[in-house]
Design an enzyme around this catalytic site. Structure first.
Site, PDB file in Angstrom:
ATOM      1  N   HIS A  55      75.196 -54.230 -57.495  1.00  0.00           N
ATOM      2  CA  HIS A  55      75.684 -54.712 -58.800  1.00  0.00           C
ATOM      3  C   HIS A  55      77.105 -54.226 -59.122  1.00  0.00           C
ATOM      4  CE1 HIS A  55      71.475 -55.704 -59.356  1.00  0.00           C
ATOM      5  NE2 HIS A  55      71.142 -54.439 -59.201  1.00  0.00           N
ATOM      6  N   SER A  78      78.329 -58.156 -55.308  1.00  0.00           N
ATOM      7  CA  SER A  78      77.220 -57.801 -56.175  1.00  0.00           C
ATOM      8  C   SER A  78      75.926 -58.204 -55.484  1.00  0.00           C
ATOM      9  CB  SER A  78      77.356 -58.532 -57.508  1.00  0.00           C
ATOM     10  OG  SER A  78      76.622 -57.848 -58.488  1.00  0.00           O
ATOM     11  N   SER A  83      74.751 -59.978 -62.366  1.00  0.00           N
ATOM     12  CA  SER A  83      74.873 -58.566 -62.750  1.00  0.00           C
ATOM     13  C   SER A  83      76.307 -58.033 -62.797  1.00  0.00           C
ATOM     14  CB  SER A  83      74.049 -57.698 -61.791  1.00  0.00           C
ATOM     15  OG  SER A  83      74.576 -57.783 -60.481  1.00  0.00           O
ATOM     16  N   ASP A 132      71.568 -52.694 -52.006  1.00  0.00           N
ATOM     17  CA  ASP A 132      70.695 -52.564 -53.176  1.00  0.00           C
ATOM     18  C   ASP A 132      69.778 -53.785 -53.190  1.00  0.00           C
ATOM     19  OD1 ASP A 132      69.473 -52.513 -55.649  1.00  0.00           O
ATOM     20  OD2 ASP A 132      71.282 -52.004 -56.768  1.00  0.00           O
ATOM     21  N   GLU A 193      69.506 -48.488 -52.097  1.00  0.00           N
ATOM     22  CA  GLU A 193      69.443 -48.018 -53.472  1.00  0.00           C
ATOM     23  C   GLU A 193      68.075 -48.137 -54.137  1.00  0.00           C
ATOM     24  OE1 GLU A 193      71.827 -46.668 -55.305  1.00  0.00           O
ATOM     25  OE2 GLU A 193      71.243 -47.037 -57.387  1.00  0.00           O
ATOM     26  N   ASN A 218      66.579 -44.364 -52.832  1.00  0.00           N
ATOM     27  CA  ASN A 218      65.689 -44.530 -53.985  1.00  0.00           C
ATOM     28  C   ASN A 218      64.751 -43.352 -54.157  1.00  0.00           C
ATOM     29  OD1 ASN A 218      64.490 -46.361 -56.118  1.00  0.00           O
ATOM     30  ND2 ASN A 218      62.679 -45.990 -54.846  1.00  0.00           N
ATOM     31  N   LYS A 223      67.065 -39.818 -57.975  1.00  0.00           N
ATOM     32  CA  LYS A 223      67.289 -41.259 -58.147  1.00  0.00           C
ATOM     33  C   LYS A 223      66.103 -41.861 -58.892  1.00  0.00           C
ATOM     34  CE  LYS A 223      67.933 -45.731 -57.523  1.00  0.00           C
ATOM     35  NZ  LYS A 223      66.961 -46.733 -57.977  1.00  0.00           N
ATOM     36  N   ASP A 227      66.975 -42.751 -62.632  1.00  0.00           N
ATOM     37  CA  ASP A 227      67.537 -44.105 -62.783  1.00  0.00           C
ATOM     38  C   ASP A 227      66.428 -45.098 -63.144  1.00  0.00           C
ATOM     39  OD1 ASP A 227      67.916 -46.769 -61.632  1.00  0.00           O
ATOM     40  OD2 ASP A 227      69.678 -46.076 -60.564  1.00  0.00           O
ATOM     41  N   ASN A 228      65.392 -45.175 -62.301  1.00  0.00           N
ATOM     42  CA  ASN A 228      64.332 -46.158 -62.518  1.00  0.00           C
ATOM     43  C   ASN A 228      63.627 -45.908 -63.856  1.00  0.00           C
ATOM     44  OD1 ASN A 228      65.103 -45.986 -59.813  1.00  0.00           O
ATOM     45  ND2 ASN A 228      63.178 -46.764 -59.044  1.00  0.00           N
ATOM     46  N   CYS A 232      66.049 -47.355 -67.060  1.00  0.00           N
ATOM     47  CA  CYS A 232      65.378 -48.543 -67.631  1.00  0.00           C
ATOM     48  C   CYS A 232      64.955 -48.286 -69.071  1.00  0.00           C
ATOM     49  CB  CYS A 232      64.185 -48.952 -66.772  1.00  0.00           C
ATOM     50  SG  CYS A 232      64.711 -49.644 -65.182  1.00  0.00           S
ATOM     51  N   HIS A 338      63.485 -56.121 -59.126  1.00  0.00           N
ATOM     52  CA  HIS A 338      64.691 -56.523 -58.394  1.00  0.00           C
ATOM     53  C   HIS A 338      64.833 -58.031 -58.208  1.00  0.00           C
ATOM     54  CE1 HIS A 338      68.240 -55.626 -56.074  1.00  0.00           C
ATOM     55  NE2 HIS A 338      67.885 -56.613 -55.289  1.00  0.00           N
ATOM     56  N   HIS A 388      72.289 -49.714 -66.411  1.00  0.00           N
ATOM     57  CA  HIS A 388      72.124 -48.305 -66.805  1.00  0.00           C
ATOM     58  C   HIS A 388      73.465 -47.665 -67.148  1.00  0.00           C
ATOM     59  CE1 HIS A 388      68.296 -49.084 -65.207  1.00  0.00           C
ATOM     60  NE2 HIS A 388      68.287 -48.297 -64.148  1.00  0.00           N
ATOM     61  N   SER A 396      72.266 -41.300 -59.201  1.00  0.00           N
ATOM     62  CA  SER A 396      71.926 -42.224 -58.105  1.00  0.00           C
ATOM     63  C   SER A 396      73.056 -42.282 -57.086  1.00  0.00           C
ATOM     64  CB  SER A 396      71.712 -43.636 -58.652  1.00  0.00           C
ATOM     65  OG  SER A 396      70.806 -43.611 -59.716  1.00  0.00           O
ATOM     66  N   GLN A 400      73.884 -41.655 -53.068  1.00  0.00           N
ATOM     67  CA  GLN A 400      74.434 -42.686 -52.176  1.00  0.00           C
ATOM     68  C   GLN A 400      75.561 -42.116 -51.314  1.00  0.00           C
ATOM     69  OE1 GLN A 400      73.973 -45.598 -51.026  1.00  0.00           O
ATOM     70  NE2 GLN A 400      72.577 -46.645 -52.419  1.00  0.00           N
TER      71      GLN A 400
HETATM   72  P1  NAI Z   1      56.999 -48.730 -58.286  1.00  0.00           P
HETATM   73  O1  NAI Z   1      56.445 -49.065 -56.975  1.00  0.00           O
HETATM   74  O2  NAI Z   1      57.115 -47.314 -58.721  1.00  0.00           O
HETATM   75  O3  NAI Z   1      56.226 -49.507 -59.445  1.00  0.00           O
HETATM   76  C1  NAI Z   1      55.756 -50.809 -59.368  1.00  0.00           C
HETATM   77  C2  NAI Z   1      54.355 -50.827 -59.977  1.00  0.00           C
HETATM   78  O4  NAI Z   1      53.891 -52.171 -60.116  1.00  0.00           O
HETATM   79  C3  NAI Z   1      53.324 -50.097 -59.094  1.00  0.00           C
HETATM   80  O5  NAI Z   1      52.654 -49.112 -59.856  1.00  0.00           O
HETATM   81  C4  NAI Z   1      52.376 -51.202 -58.649  1.00  0.00           C
HETATM   82  O6  NAI Z   1      51.037 -50.748 -58.516  1.00  0.00           O
HETATM   83  C5  NAI Z   1      52.524 -52.220 -59.769  1.00  0.00           C
HETATM   84  N1  NAI Z   1      52.222 -53.602 -59.381  1.00  0.00           N
HETATM   85  C6  NAI Z   1      52.487 -54.220 -58.190  1.00  0.00           C
HETATM   86  N2  NAI Z   1      52.089 -55.488 -58.229  1.00  0.00           N
HETATM   87  C7  NAI Z   1      51.585 -55.708 -59.458  1.00  0.00           C
HETATM   88  C8  NAI Z   1      51.043 -56.842 -60.105  1.00  0.00           C
HETATM   89  N3  NAI Z   1      50.963 -58.017 -59.490  1.00  0.00           N
HETATM   90  N4  NAI Z   1      50.642 -56.705 -61.394  1.00  0.00           N
HETATM   91  C9  NAI Z   1      50.748 -55.520 -62.042  1.00  0.00           C
HETATM   92  N5  NAI Z   1      51.238 -54.409 -61.477  1.00  0.00           N
HETATM   93  C10 NAI Z   1      51.667 -54.496 -60.200  1.00  0.00           C
HETATM   94  O7  NAI Z   1      58.466 -49.410 -58.320  1.00  0.00           O
HETATM   95  P2  NAI Z   1      59.646 -49.097 -59.363  1.00  0.00           P
HETATM   96  O8  NAI Z   1      60.516 -48.042 -58.794  1.00  0.00           O
HETATM   97  O9  NAI Z   1      59.090 -48.957 -60.704  1.00  0.00           O
HETATM   98  O10 NAI Z   1      60.450 -50.463 -59.252  1.00  0.00           O
HETATM   99  C11 NAI Z   1      59.927 -51.703 -59.704  1.00  0.00           C
HETATM  100  C12 NAI Z   1      60.946 -52.802 -59.434  1.00  0.00           C
HETATM  101  O11 NAI Z   1      62.129 -52.562 -60.208  1.00  0.00           O
HETATM  102  C13 NAI Z   1      61.447 -52.863 -57.990  1.00  0.00           C
HETATM  103  O12 NAI Z   1      61.673 -54.221 -57.665  1.00  0.00           O
HETATM  104  C14 NAI Z   1      62.744 -52.103 -58.029  1.00  0.00           C
HETATM  105  O13 NAI Z   1      63.572 -52.428 -56.964  1.00  0.00           O
HETATM  106  C15 NAI Z   1      63.285 -52.517 -59.367  1.00  0.00           C
HETATM  107  N6  NAI Z   1      64.251 -51.635 -60.016  1.00  0.00           N
HETATM  108  C16 NAI Z   1      65.027 -52.217 -60.996  1.00  0.00           C
HETATM  109  C17 NAI Z   1      65.943 -51.471 -61.695  1.00  0.00           C
HETATM  110  C18 NAI Z   1      66.785 -52.124 -62.719  1.00  0.00           C
HETATM  111  O14 NAI Z   1      67.739 -51.520 -63.187  1.00  0.00           O
HETATM  112  N7  NAI Z   1      66.514 -53.332 -63.126  1.00  0.00           N
HETATM  113  C19 NAI Z   1      66.124 -50.032 -61.445  1.00  0.00           C
HETATM  114  C20 NAI Z   1      65.226 -49.495 -60.441  1.00  0.00           C
HETATM  115  C21 NAI Z   1      64.320 -50.279 -59.770  1.00  0.00           C
END
Ligand code: NAI
Length: 467
Positions: A55, A78, A83, A132, A193, A218, A223, A227-228, A232, A338, A388, A396, A400
């Site tokens: 991003h 990006s 983003s 990322d 990332e 990650n 991180k 960050d997550n 968020c 993501h 963020h 984070s 990196q």
């Molecule tokens: P995580 O693996 O810690 O959490 C995901 C959760 O969703 C897990 O507990 C899992 O059991 C649950 N899950 C999976 N499928 C499901 C479904 N169909 N219904 C309900 N629950 C379900 O992953 P994290 O770190 O929380 O990341 C989640 C997503 O967010 C990833 O795609 C990651 O890359 C992205 N992300 C986005 C950020 C942003 O700024 N927008 C920042 C960091 C991560």
């Protein structure tokens, strides 16, 4: 768009604004500033040609200039079409750094930019990647496979996005048929990332497909547990408010997925007085949510009571077309994970769309009920707000830079596997940031260290500790 030189940004005249915001960020990014000071003279990344797909925000501009201060050359895109912060992209491009990114790119441009950033000219590619979500890594790996077997690009694409990717790869291979094998050989590694990108890396590792070693940034504690979670917690409601101005207090908000991102999102919605429901597939995370005081139920039920829906699962189809058709009139639907596959957006194309403003659409079903969809299902904190804040991204991005240094300075040390940074470095990242907050920790004395059986100056926890 300004695209005269070796860059493509929305408006190069935004560079001064971007630069001023980067100066503000210096104050909030102590980890990155410390690395510049510590390694600026030594230039450990001298000779590194780093291609970045992450991003293109103010915080990322700070990461780019830190890598440059350490000696790296950069080409950047990006990792999402919505983003980019255009003033950040302009500030970076204005210094002569090739950056190809603007807010609202087409999918065709997205993959063409990725291709261009991987092309250093004269047949040369990068020797390092910062990724990322894994799209640059995917481009390289799929390109490599197609080099061996071009017919894989003729199979039926699973989505519009995939179709565009296949077309771009075909073009790239036509221009230079050995490009991917040649480049892959020179790449010392990738540092990834986010959760989704890391997930892809482990899958490739397990299939024996990795072409170069990878660092999982990650899962540095400093991180994902910051960050997550706290990132968020800040940027999720920011995105909702900027996009809709909706009153959150009293509303029923449904968070799909209670991992780190879901935990932060649920917490901030509750902070605004929303009544929060969580959906999960994992009993451990469901139990955590329940014991935190959130209601937990299947999406089939939640879809009928929610006013606001946020997906944070990293999974596809967390919210289906059927769910959306059963929602209350004017329910707000968005994703902070993501990829946009968390919500079945493609299945909404057949209904009536009204664009309210960029990244906010109203979709009306035949029964006249509507839903509001943010950022067309793409990650809304970066699509509808600015992602963020600098302080958490400093954590984070310090990881990196450390991962890039480790991979670049130790060619041959790492196998075709996925690695995390040592805990001592993780603790060091945290130390730099608590200093900025004016926080002091207690120090272990010899007797205490012996009692705990750990070194006086860390690492303080075993690798299996979960925080
Ligand atoms: P995580 O693996 O810690 O959490 C995901 C959760 O969703 C897990 O507990 C899992 O059991 C649950 N899950 C999976 N499928 C499901 C479904 N169909 N219904 C309900 N629950 C379900 O992953 P994290 O770190 O929380 O990341 C989640 C997503 O967010 C990833 O795609 C990651 O890359 C992205 N992300 C986005 C950020 C942003 O700024 N927008 C920042 C960091 C991560």
């Amino acid at each position: 768009n300004t695209k005269s030189g070796d860059y493509h940004v929305a408006d190069i005249s935004l560079a001064d604004f971007g630069r001023e915001e980067m100066k503000l960020a210096e104050h909030e990014m102590p980890g990155l500033m410390n690395l510049r000071e510590k390694y600026g003279e030594e230039k450990p990344l001298k000779g590194a040609r780093v291609m970045g797909s992450l991003h293109m925000t103010i915080q990322t501009a700070m990461l780019i200039e830190t890598l440059q201060a350490l000696g790296a050359q950069i080409r950047w895109v990006s990792c999402n079409i919505y983003s980019t912060q255009d003033h950040a992209a302009a500030a970076v491009a204005a210094t002569g750094t090739p950056v190809f990114a603007y807010k609202g790119e087409t999918l065709e441009e997205y993959w063409a930019f990725t291709d261009r950033a991987l092309d250093w000219g004269n047949g040369r590619g990068p020797n390092m990647i910062v990724d990322d979500g894994g799209d640059a890594t995917l481009f390289m790996h799929l390109g490599y496979k197609a080099e061996q077997n071009p017919s894989i690009l003729d199979r039926k694409p699973g989505s519009e996005e995939e179709e565009v990717l296949y077309n771009q790869l075909k073009k790239a291979l036509k221009k230079d048929p050995n490009r991917f094998s040649r480049t892959a050989k020179n790449i010392r590694g990738v540092s990834e990332e986010t959760t989704t990108g890391v997930h892809r890396l482990y899958q490739m590792r397990d299939k024996g497909e990795l072409l170069f070693p990878a660092f999982n940034v990650n899962d540095s504690v400093t991180k994902s547990k910051f960050d997550n979670l706290y990132g968020c917690r800040h940027s999720m409601v920011d995105g909702l408010m900027r996009a809709t101005d909706v009153m959150l207090s009293g509303k029923v908000a449904v968070v799909a997925g209670y991992g780190d991102v879901g935990k932060g999102s649920a917490q901030s919605l509750r902070g605004q007085g929303a009544r929060v429901i969580v959906t999960e597939i994992d009993p451990i995370c469901a139990l955590q949510a329940a014991m935190e005081g959130f209601e937990v139920m299947p999406m089939d039920e939640a879809s009928q009571i929610g006013d606001i829906f946020v997906t944070a699962t990293g999974c596809c189809d967390a919210i289906t077309e059927r769910h959306m058709r059963r929602m209350k009139d004017m329910a707000i639907v968005c994703n902070i994970g993501h990829f946009d596959s968390e919500i079945q957006v493609a299945k909404l194309n057949k209904y009536q769309w009204t664009n309210i403003k960029p990244q906010v659409d109203k979709i009306t079903f035949p029964n006249k009920k509507s839903i509001i969809l943010l950022a067309q299902g793409r990650l809304m904190n970066l699509g509808c707000a600015t992602g963020h804040p600098s302080f958490v991204m400093s954590n984070s991005f310090t990881n990196q830079v450390l991962a890039q240094m480790e991979l670049y300075c130790n060619p041959g040390k790492y196998e075709l596997d996925v690695y995390t940074l040592p805990k001592l470095l993780d603790e060091e990242v945290a130390r730099l940031h608590i200093e900025r907050l004016g926080i002091e920790t207690d120090k272990l004395n010899k007797k205490q260290a012996k009692y705990l059986g750990i070194p006086q100056n860390g690492p303080f926890k075993p690798a299996h500790y979960r925080y």
